[in-house]
Design an enzyme around this catalytic site. Structure first.
Site, PDB file in Angstrom:
ATOM      1  N   GLY A 585      -2.803   1.567  -0.404  1.00  0.00           N
ATOM      2  CA  GLY A 585      -1.729   1.077  -1.261  1.00  0.00           C
ATOM      3  C   GLY A 585      -2.228   0.976  -2.679  1.00  0.00           C
ATOM      4  N   ASP A 711       7.732  -2.663  -7.222  1.00  0.00           N
ATOM      5  CA  ASP A 711       7.378  -1.463  -6.470  1.00  0.00           C
ATOM      6  C   ASP A 711       8.160  -1.388  -5.158  1.00  0.00           C
ATOM      7  OD1 ASP A 711       6.135   0.938  -6.132  1.00  0.00           O
ATOM      8  OD2 ASP A 711       4.191   0.122  -5.549  1.00  0.00           O
TER       9      ASP A 711
END
Ligand SMILES: *[C@@H]1O[C@H](CO)[C@@H](O)[C@H](O)[C@H]1NC(C)=O
Ligand SMILES: *[C@@H]1O[C@H](CO)[C@@H](O)[C@H](O)[C@H]1NC(C)=O
Ligand SMILES: *[C@@H]1O[C@H](CO)[C@@H](O)[C@H](O)[C@H]1NC(C)=O
Ligand SMILES: *[C@@H]1O[C@H](CO)[C@@H](O)[C@H](O)[C@H]1NC(C)=O
Ligand SMILES: *[C@@H]1O[C@H](CO)[C@@H](O)[C@H](O)[C@H]1NC(C)=O
Ligand SMILES: *[C@@H]1O[C@H](CO)[C@@H](O)[C@H](O)[C@H]1NC(C)=O
Ligand SMILES: *[C@@H]1O[C@H](CO)[C@@H](O)[C@H](O)[C@H]1NC(C)=O
Ligand SMILES: *[C@@H]1O[C@H](CO)[C@@H](O)[C@H](O)[C@H]1NC(C)=O
Ligand SMILES: *[C@@H]1O[C@H](CO)[C@@H](O)[C@H](O)[C@H]1NC(C)=O
Ligand SMILES: *[C@@H]1O[C@H](CO)[C@@H](O)[C@H](O)[C@H]1NC(C)=O
Length: 880
Positions: A585, A711
């Site tokens: 990530g 995000d």
């Protein structure tokens, strides 16, 4: 003549130098080869690159100095060779760093290590070295770091470490050393000699601390689990004023905590858990204006805890299992940062001060159990929006449950067992949607069981036993699962419920009209009698075999929150092996794993601290988001900030693992082109959309500071086993202070926002402000992606055609042209025309939400509240 001789001299010199150079390189090569033989225990295929066809400077793990081509670094790790460290090590005289961690070495550390005059870093951690730390190491006066964690070394911690003036890191934890005499380690900042279980418990005192008072740079002193006895000497206060961590947990230290502790004004953590300390907490502790973590649990401390109120920066306070007395002081209201406060099993008495806990808005865990507290539950709890655990069991509390408890929407465990509460079980407990454990047994509640408790979908342990409850037991929700209903016994007049409960049926009104014959009465009595006896027998067996289950069900409890060490995470993830890697990530890698003492699988996000901003991201995600609890946010179990086996900083965040993967995979299949999941039907997509909307609504509107996720995208939308969706990865989230309006002044300029291409709102690209509407844009794109099965970055979208425009152009008539073919397939074939029109309409409504959320101008986008209303409308329409 003169020049001639000069030339000759030059020639002689240079050949000598060259010869010497090549000779010494040869020495290094020989040294390495004989070192390899022993290191690898003669295993033939170990270190295949150490062969003749490569220069030794190119061998795996070897780094040479550029000028002289001599070995300067030797770094090998994580192998199962089981060899030894040979004496030829001493011939690598240019070595600066020796890192041989976790390669299963045994034997002693060779004394030849003393020949390595240039050595700066020595890391032999996680091997099986035994014997003493070689005296010859004193000759390595350039050493800066000595890391020998996790070996089997014995003997004293040598006092001559004190003469090593460059040394600033000495990590000797988890050996069998006797840490008696730590010399005056002038340069050391971190000393960690913990868990050296040297048997003769308590026979060694702490007088060596006086020699550490010369260690003026010391920042951390960690001596946990060594079996030290004696008292905590008064000159502990003479340790460095830089000292920030002082931890001597799990020893056998007795006596009082000296007043001089107050001199350590930079202390942030003081941990004396599990010792034999007695007396009062010194008043001077109030001078520790930076103290964040105070752990004194499991000692014999006494007196009142009034002084704690001076520690306004505390966020974790563990005082369990002591002899503290007096009442809970109102001064505690100054500790507004408190997240965890545990003082179970003491002798506190008196009423809980009114409104006190209302001030402690950051509280997550509150454990006041097993004291002698009296009086009613005061008002103020309703203020605790993050409160997750509330343990008040085994006290003398009375009165009714105040209604403001119904607004503690983050509560997961509410345990009021063994008090004198009375009144009815309030229906509003049914609105505590996160509740997993509810235990109000052994009180005097007298009412029916409110039907609202059926709504608690996460409730898995319910104990209502030994009250005066009556009436019909509900049958749905938790009441449908006999093992979740811990107990209902000890209530005189309950009836109904599911048959497995073996309660008498509720007498319906018509039954009253029918007069029973004496014979019928007899049968009824014997039947009821039989039921009662079997219930009693069941209860007795149940109680005898009952395990103290409440500790196992939740990670963050009584003895402190779930604390994991680097070692445990290392073990849990198979050494962070690639087979456990489930994704990468922002700022790090995520591994799946399982901890021994925690039943659910975990996800461990290890931050790559070399990435810029990673450390900040860790702070954001841990500190702030650790406090937020919502059913649709990924739950952070704990954070781990530690050092790894190489002594490097290590930061990781531990989450609940989401077994059903993420929306990205569900929509588009895995990277390895597995057939994509055709099972995601429209209802499921709607539920996912709703859950994410709820998460955003919470972040934008229900938290103290507005949180902008920044995000939102399918791979951050995670699904658990129960089909509940959780929004995850807050690594780039932003916190806005104050107003939520788009035009507010306090906002963050978006130029530093990373986000993900395709989902970033257009205004971020042009230096606009970060705002909740930015998240809405990303959310809108996700909705359209769920509808169409197409990524916003799909090749078919170019300059003038975006996913947003593509959908906008085609609705309502062309709706079936844009909808994901997999989604269409999920509708049954034999639809009637009416049903088909209904479905089409729902799809158009869904598309419209996605389009409205992804409008170009922030002010035109929908609000989360309206999104939720619309989605619910679609759901209703679809099921009609
Ligand atoms: C020597 O090691 C290199 C790198 O591992 C390898 O490519 C090469 O084939 C090896 N040569 C021999 C002769 O084994
Ligand atoms: C170190 O190198 C010297 C010279 O090459 C050699 O004589 C000696 O045996 C080596 N020592 C070890 C322990 O290998
Ligand atoms: C330390 O080095 C000196 C020479 O530099 C040597 O004489 C002495 O024996 C060495 N001591 C140890 C313990 O290796
Ligand atoms: C501390 O340092 C002083 C002078 O720097 C020295 O005289 C004293 O012996 C040292 N004390 C200890 C315990 O090492
Ligand atoms: C500790 O510091 C005090 C002064 O702050 C001094 O009087 C005392 O001697 C010191 N004790 C030690 C053991 O250094
Ligand atoms: C406390 O620590 C900080 C930073 O570590 C340092 O700047 C400050 O001087 C320290 N305070 C004292 C009194 O040593
Ligand atoms: C603790 O706080 C009280 C007032 O709240 C103050 O009078 C006292 O001086 C403080 N003690 C310390 C050691 O700071
Ligand atoms: C707490 O204890 C201190 C002495 O240790 C005493 O002076 C103070 O009055 C006590 N406070 C309360 C509220 O009992
Ligand atoms: C409650 O406290 C008593 C002593 O005060 C202790 O013996 C008992 O084990 C404690 N119970 C629990 C459940 O901790
Ligand atoms: C607890 O406090 C009460 C008075 O409040 C006292 O009588 C009792 O002895 C104390 N119990 C213990 C175990 O200290």
């Amino acid at each position: 003549m003169r020049t001639h001789s000069q030339l000759l001299l030059y020639f002689m010199l240079s050949t000598t130098v060259a010869l010497a150079l090549s000779l010494s390189s040869v020495t290094d090569k020989h040294a390495l080869l004989s070192l390899k033989e022993k290191l690898t225990n003669g295993i033939p295929d170990a270190l295949p690159s150490w062969n003749e066809s490569l220069h030794f400077c190119e061998w795996e793990g070897v780094t040479c100095g550029r000028r002289h081509m001599r070995v300067s670094v030797l770094h090998l790790e994580n192998q199962n060779w089981g060899g030894t460290l040979g004496p030829s090590l001493g011939n690598l005289t240019f070595l600066r760093k020796l890192k041989l961690s976790n390669i299963d070495l045994h034997g002693e550390i060779p004394k030849e290590v003393g020949l390595l005059k240039r050595l700066q870093v020595l890391d032999l951690s996680k091997n099986k070295f035994h014997g003493k730390i070689p005296f010859e190491l004193t000759n390595c006066t350039n050493l800066q770091e000595i890391i020998l964690l996790y070996n089997q070394l014995t003997g004293n911690v040598p006092s001559w470490f004190g003469s090593m003036t460059q040394l600033n890191k000495l990590l000797l934890g988890a050996n069998n050393l006797i840490p008696l005499t730590l010399g005056s380690l002038n340069k050391l900042k971190r000393i960690r000699v913990d868990n050296n279980n040297f048997g003769s418990g308590g026979s060694h005192d702490l007088n060596f601390l006086s020699s550490l008072t010369n260690c003026t740079k010391l920042e951390q002193l960690i001596l946990d689990g060594n079996g030290f006895g004696g008292v905590l000497p008064y000159y502990v206060g003479n340790l460095s004023t830089y000292l920030s961590v002082l931890s001597m947990a799990k020893n056998q230290i007795y006596g009082v905590i000296p007043e001089s502790l107050g001199q350590l004004i930079n202390l942030t953590e003081f941990d004396m858990m599990r010792n034999f300390l007695e007396g009062k907490i010194p008043n001077s502790i109030g001078k520790l204006k930076n103290l964040g973590r105070l752990v004194l649990q499991q000692n014999s401390l006494s007196g009142n805890i009034t002084t704690i109120g001076n520690l306004t920066t505390l966020f974790e306070l563990y005082l369990h299992t002591n002899n503290f007395e007096g009442s809970i002081p109102i001064t505690l209201r100054h500790c507004t940062q408190l997240q965890t406060f545990g003082i179970s099993t003491n002798n506190l008495s008196g009423d809980i001060p009114d409104h006190l806990f209302g001030y402690l808005e950051n509280l997550i865990n509150l454990d006041l159990s097993n004291n002698s507290l009296t009086g009613p539950l005061p008002l103020g709890f309703g203020n605790l929006k993050h409160l997750s655990l509330l343990y008040l069991y085994e006290n003398k509390l009375s009165g009714e449950i105040p209604s403001d408890l119904g607004t503690c929407l983050s509560l997961t465990e509410l345990i009021l067992e063994r008090n004198f509460f009375h009144g009815s079980i309030p229906w509003f407990l049914g609105s505590l949607r996160s509740l997993e454990v509810l235990d109000i047994s052994n009180n005097s509640f007298s009412s029916t069981i409110p039907l609202e408790l059926e709504n608690l979908v996460y409730l898995n342990t319910l104990d209502l036993s030994f009250n005066n409850l009556y009436g019909e037991v509900p049958t749905r929700g938790v009441f449908s699962n006999v093992s979740a209903i811990n107990s209902l016994t000890g209530n005189k007049n309950l009836c109904g419920g599911i048959p497995q409960l073996k309660l008498p049926p509720c007498l319906k009104v018509p039954a009253k009209k029918h007069k029973r014959t004496p014979k019928e009465k007899l049968i009824l009595i014997s039947v009821i009698g039989g039921v009662v006896i079997s219930v009693i027998a069941f209860t007795i067996v149940h109680f005898l075999t009952r395990k103290p289950k409440r500790l196992s069900s939740s990670p963050s409890l009584i003895n402190g929150s779930l604390r994991v060490t680097y070692g445990e995470l290392h073990e849990a993830t198979n050494g962070f092996s690639s087979s456990n890697l489930v994704g990468t990530g922002s700022f790090g890698s995520v591994y799946k794993g399982s901890l021994l003492y925690f039943e659910k699988p975990i996800a461990v996000k290890v931050l790559n601290l070399e990435t810029r901003g990673a450390a900040k991201s860790f702070m954001v995600e841990c500190n702030a988001l650790g406090k937020m609890k919502h059913r649709n946010l990924v739950k952070i179990l704990t954070c781990c900030s530690s050092v790894d086996y190489n002594g490097e900083d290590f930061k990781a965040i531990v989450f609940e693992f989401m077994p059903s993967g993420n929306l990205e995979n569900l929509l588009h299949g895995n990277e390895d082109h597995e057939s994509r999941n055709l099972n995601l039907n429209f209802t499921q997509r709607l539920d996912i959309a709703l859950d994410v909307a709820h998460a955003l609504d919470y972040l934008h509107n229900d938290t103290e500071q507005v949180v902008v996720h920044c995000d939102v995208k399918p791979s951050n939308v995670l699904l658990d086993d129960d089909g509940v969706t959780h929004l995850g990865d807050f690594g780039v989230a932003r916190f806005l202070h104050g107003a939520t309006e788009y035009s507010s002044k306090n906002q963050v300029i978006s130029s530093t926002i990373k986000g993900t291409i395709g989902y970033i709102p257009p205004e971020y690209g042009s230096g606009g402000m970060v705002s909740p509407q930015g998240d809405i844009y990303s959310y809108g794109i996700v909705l359209l992606e769920m509808l169409t099965g197409k990524r916003p970055t799909d090749n078919m979208f170019y300059e003038n055609l975006s996913l947003h425009k593509f959908c906008k152009m085609r609705i309502p008539e062309g709706i079936l042209d844009v909808v994901d073919s997999c989604l269409l397939m999920s509708f049954a074939e034999d639809q009637t025309q009416v049903m088909e029109n209904n479905i089409k309409e729902c799809l158009v409504m869904f598309a419209k939400i996605g389009i409205a959320c992804s409008e170009e101008f922030p002010t035109q986008r929908m609000l989360t509240k309206d999104v939720i209303v619309k989605l619910l409308e679609i759901k209703r329409k679809l099921s009609s």
